[in-house]
Design a protein around this motif. Sequence first.
Motif, PDB file in Angstrom:
ATOM      1  N   ARG A  73      -7.469  -0.016  -3.202  1.00 29.79           N
ATOM      2  CA  ARG A  73      -7.382  -0.488  -1.834  1.00 29.79           C
ATOM      3  C   ARG A  73      -7.063  -1.964  -1.776  1.00 29.79           C
TER       4      ARG A  73
ATOM      5  N   ASP B 262       0.833  -1.201   0.000  1.00 35.13           N
ATOM      6  CA  ASP B 262       0.000   0.000   0.000  1.00 35.13           C
ATOM      7  C   ASP B 262       0.870   1.254   0.000  1.00 35.13           C
TER       8      ASP B 262
ATOM      9  N   SER C  53      -5.832   5.580  -4.583  1.00 37.98           N
ATOM     10  CA  SER C  53      -5.087   4.314  -4.567  1.00 37.98           C
ATOM     11  C   SER C  53      -6.018   3.122  -4.511  1.00 37.98           C
TER      12      SER C  53
END
Length: 218
Positions: A216, A158, A214
């Motif tokens: 997830r 992430d 972004s």
Amino acid sequence: MGVRQISRELVPLLSQIQDSILRAHYGKLLAERLGINDDAVFSQIDHTKIPIRGQGSEEAPTENKMTRRELIERRLFALSLKARPEFVLDSRFEGLISNPVLLRIRKELSVFLEKNGEFLASEFIPSLPAELSEMATSLFLDPRDGERDEQFLIRELDHAARDLELLSLQERINELTKLIRDRESKNLSVEKEQGELVHLASQLSKGSFSLSSSPRIH
């Protein structure tokens, strides 16, 4: 992941590396990770034969010669291959990833997952053309992750995605700044460029770009 499972997954990948120096390097890393003698690993490598598609390979740049973008993109793929292979297939990455070899690996990964349904590095990497398999192997064997658990890998994945998005944002801001200066020097309108620049600068200052866009990880 136990010693036997690690060996089953990684020895076949090492056996297909054409560069003897790289093969020895990753063989030593695997031996250290397994806590066994180097000779045992190299003996397994020598007895493992995997057909490789294509001929030749593209020399990968050493890490100290890579740009920040190259480092982040490689890190993103290294973590994705180990934790969430489907992650890099998210459509948001289509305009963010620039490395042509990684783009080809991404395309091959999409085809592999569509055909097989699940990901196994020991099957996916040998299926790649030679010029892609060595890159994929080096990413999958990134020694920085060692025995890290899945939660750590996902968290790092992430972060890598956010770093890449923020870097892309910064690069676009730099491009716009240069474009505005050039157009102003020619007495051309810069209203459109200035509007985009203000918008992107606002996103960067708030740190909201990657957080809002972004893909997830679940």
